[in-house]
Write a protein that holds these residues in place. Structure first.
Motif, PDB file in Angstrom:
ATOM      1  N   LEU A 152       0.851  -1.232   0.003  1.00  0.00           N
ATOM      2  CA  LEU A 152       0.007   0.058  -0.062  1.00  0.00           C
ATOM      3  C   LEU A 152       0.773   1.208  -0.003  1.00  0.00           C
ATOM      4  CD1 LEU A 152      -2.862  -0.949   2.540  1.00  0.00           C
ATOM      5  CD2 LEU A 152      -2.858  -1.264   0.027  1.00  0.00           C
ATOM      6  N   ILE A 155       2.537   1.707  -3.612  1.00  0.00           N
ATOM      7  CA  ILE A 155       1.324   2.248  -4.406  1.00  0.00           C
ATOM      8  C   ILE A 155       1.360   3.746  -4.123  1.00  0.00           C
ATOM      9  CG2 ILE A 155      -1.306   2.354  -5.076  1.00  0.00           C
ATOM     10  CD1 ILE A 155      -1.334  -0.716  -4.090  1.00  0.00           C
ATOM     11  N   ASP A 156       1.087   4.324  -3.234  1.00  0.00           N
ATOM     12  CA  ASP A 156       1.197   5.569  -2.739  1.00  0.00           C
ATOM     13  C   ASP A 156       2.259   6.457  -3.269  1.00  0.00           C
ATOM     14  OD1 ASP A 156      -1.436   5.236  -1.642  1.00  0.00           O
ATOM     15  OD2 ASP A 156      -0.590   5.296   0.480  1.00  0.00           O
ATOM     16  N   GLU A 249      -5.114   1.543  -7.889  1.00  0.00           N
ATOM     17  CA  GLU A 249      -6.078   1.829  -6.903  1.00  0.00           C
ATOM     18  C   GLU A 249      -6.918   0.612  -6.949  1.00  0.00           C
ATOM     19  OE1 GLU A 249      -6.970   3.916  -4.667  1.00  0.00           O
ATOM     20  OE2 GLU A 249      -5.060   4.604  -5.235  1.00  0.00           O
ATOM     21  N   ARG A 252      -4.914  -1.913  -4.997  1.00  0.00           N
ATOM     22  CA  ARG A 252      -4.982  -1.280  -3.544  1.00  0.00           C
ATOM     23  C   ARG A 252      -6.024  -2.350  -2.796  1.00  0.00           C
ATOM     24  NH1 ARG A 252      -4.347   2.518   0.139  1.00  0.00           N
ATOM     25  NH2 ARG A 252      -2.788   3.585  -0.810  1.00  0.00           N
ATOM     26  N   GLU A 253      -7.449  -1.973  -3.490  1.00  0.00           N
ATOM     27  CA  GLU A 253      -8.604  -2.568  -3.070  1.00  0.00           C
ATOM     28  C   GLU A 253      -8.656  -4.069  -3.034  1.00  0.00           C
ATOM     29  OE1 GLU A 253     -10.690  -0.654  -1.431  1.00  0.00           O
ATOM     30  OE2 GLU A 253     -10.143   1.096  -2.197  1.00  0.00           O
TER      31      GLU A 253
END
Length: 379
Positions: A152, A155-156, A249, A252-253
């Motif tokens: 996570l 990804i950010d 995204e 991520r989910e």
């Protein structure tokens, strides 16, 4: 003292006599792509006789019509209003200033009383079209070697790291995380070209990791990097970054679903949303060829003849900057999100998944407990 004043006057006189002088500000006309916090955003501007119009495309898909003029103070920068889509009312004010490699853009939402909300204002940096990946000074510090980095956080922040840090930290992710990223073509291609820019194999990108990343790509870093440079020279590369951001995204989910941190119903929706993208996976070389406009973009097997409504469509030319955006009034909206979310997916895309055969299949798999990622999205 008198001599110092004479030197200053001489300098001012020379500046005034230079062709064009420094007093004449450069035109804002051009295409720009966002960096750092503005990654995935694009800005198209046109300036005529002091009027500055254009379009700001946010990473979450929102499009703002821009209308303003040069500032009256020493012709430094420009300012004006932003309208969202077809709204007739301004939702934000903006101010732009020139920078050596692009422009600085200040986004100021409009409050209920019609004034700028400076507390919620955000500053974005844009590079002019044709400028390569941001200079070293634009990168932020990545987690040090030895520190565990969750997918996570990767990804950010990976877009803001030096490519060597991207390669180093990606290599430290789990095989499951690697497999999840590799399910999505634009996401995996975005990481791949950053890793390839470090000239692997090397100390941060070992041969084993490189072999894994290139396994389904049917190319090499030596062949891919010229295609990336050609793609960056065109006007569609920011759209590639936006699509990669959107796919991350979904990743991520999915990661949150795998950890049991998301409701089952939402997990089914996430899987259904990503299914058409997984099914129509394309290799990085084909994507870059299409971005650069070469005929090789439509090689056999790289782009299906029939694409589901939920899958990403071929790239199209960027829209022309628009001076006006007439329409009914709309409620004010916040500044562009720094990260797109599933809630920002257009309604038409949500409905498209219902009629997608692959989407229904993957949603059923998720409900039955079959794990993702799949080994190869094309199988």
């Amino acid at each position: 003292m008198r001599r110092a004043i004479s030197v200053r006057l001489l300098i001012l006189l020379l500046v005034a006599l230079l062709p064009g002088g420094f007093a004449q500000a450069a035109s804002f006309t051009g295409n720009f792509h966002g960096i750092s916090a503005a990654a995935g955003m694009t800005l198209n501007l046109q300036e005529v006789d002091g009027r500055v119009v254009g379009r700001l495309s946010a990473a979450d898909g929102r499009k703002y019509a821009l209308n303003g003029e040069r500032s009256t103070v020493a012709s430094k920068g420009a300012q004006g209003e932003l309208r969202l889509g077809s709204s007739a009312q301004a939702v934000a004010f903006f101010r732009i200033e020139e920078r050596p490699l692009g422009i600085q853009f200040l986004f100021m939402p409009v409050k209920a009383d019609g004034k700028a909300d400076m507390a919620a204002a955000r500053d974005y940096s844009f590079l002019a079209q044709g400028v390569a990946i941001a200079a070293k000074s634009h990168f932020i510090a990545a987690p040090p070697a030895g520190e565990a980095v969750d997918i996570l956080r990767f990804i950010d922040e990976y877009r803001q790291w030096d490519p060597r840090d991207v390669a180093r930290i990606y290599s430290g992710l789990s095989n499951r995380d690697h497999g999840l990223i590799q399910l999505y073509d634009h996401a995996s291609a975005d990481v791949l070209w950053r890793v390839c820019s470090t000239n692997p194999p090397n100390d941060v990108a070992p041969q084993a990791m490189l072999d894994e990343m290139l396994d389904r790509q049917h190319t090499s870093c030596a062949d891919l990097m010229p295609l990336v440079l050609a793609a960056q020279a065109g006007g569609l590369f920011p759209e590639f970054l936006r699509r990669a951001r959107f796919q991350f995204e979904i990743i991520r989910e999915t990661a949150l679903c795998n950890r049991g941190q998301t409701a089952t119903s939402k997990c089914a929706d996430v899987s259904a949303l990503g299914a058409p993208l997984i099914v129509h996976w394309r290799d990085a070389a084909s994507i870059m060829r299409e971005l650069s406009g070469t005929s090789e973009a439509r090689e056999e097997g790289t782009q299906p003849e029939t694409v589901d409504a939920g899958a990403m469509k071929p790239y199209t030319a960027p829209e022309q900057a628009a001076a006006e955006a007439p329409a009914p009034a709309a409620e004010p909206v916040p500044a562009p999100n720094l990260r797109a979310s599933i809630a920002d997916v257009p309604v038409e895309m949500r409905s498209a998944k219902i009629i997608s055969r692959e989407a229904r299949k993957v949603a059923v798999w998720r409900r039955l407990g079959y794990p993702l990622p799949l080994r190869d999205p094309r199988v």
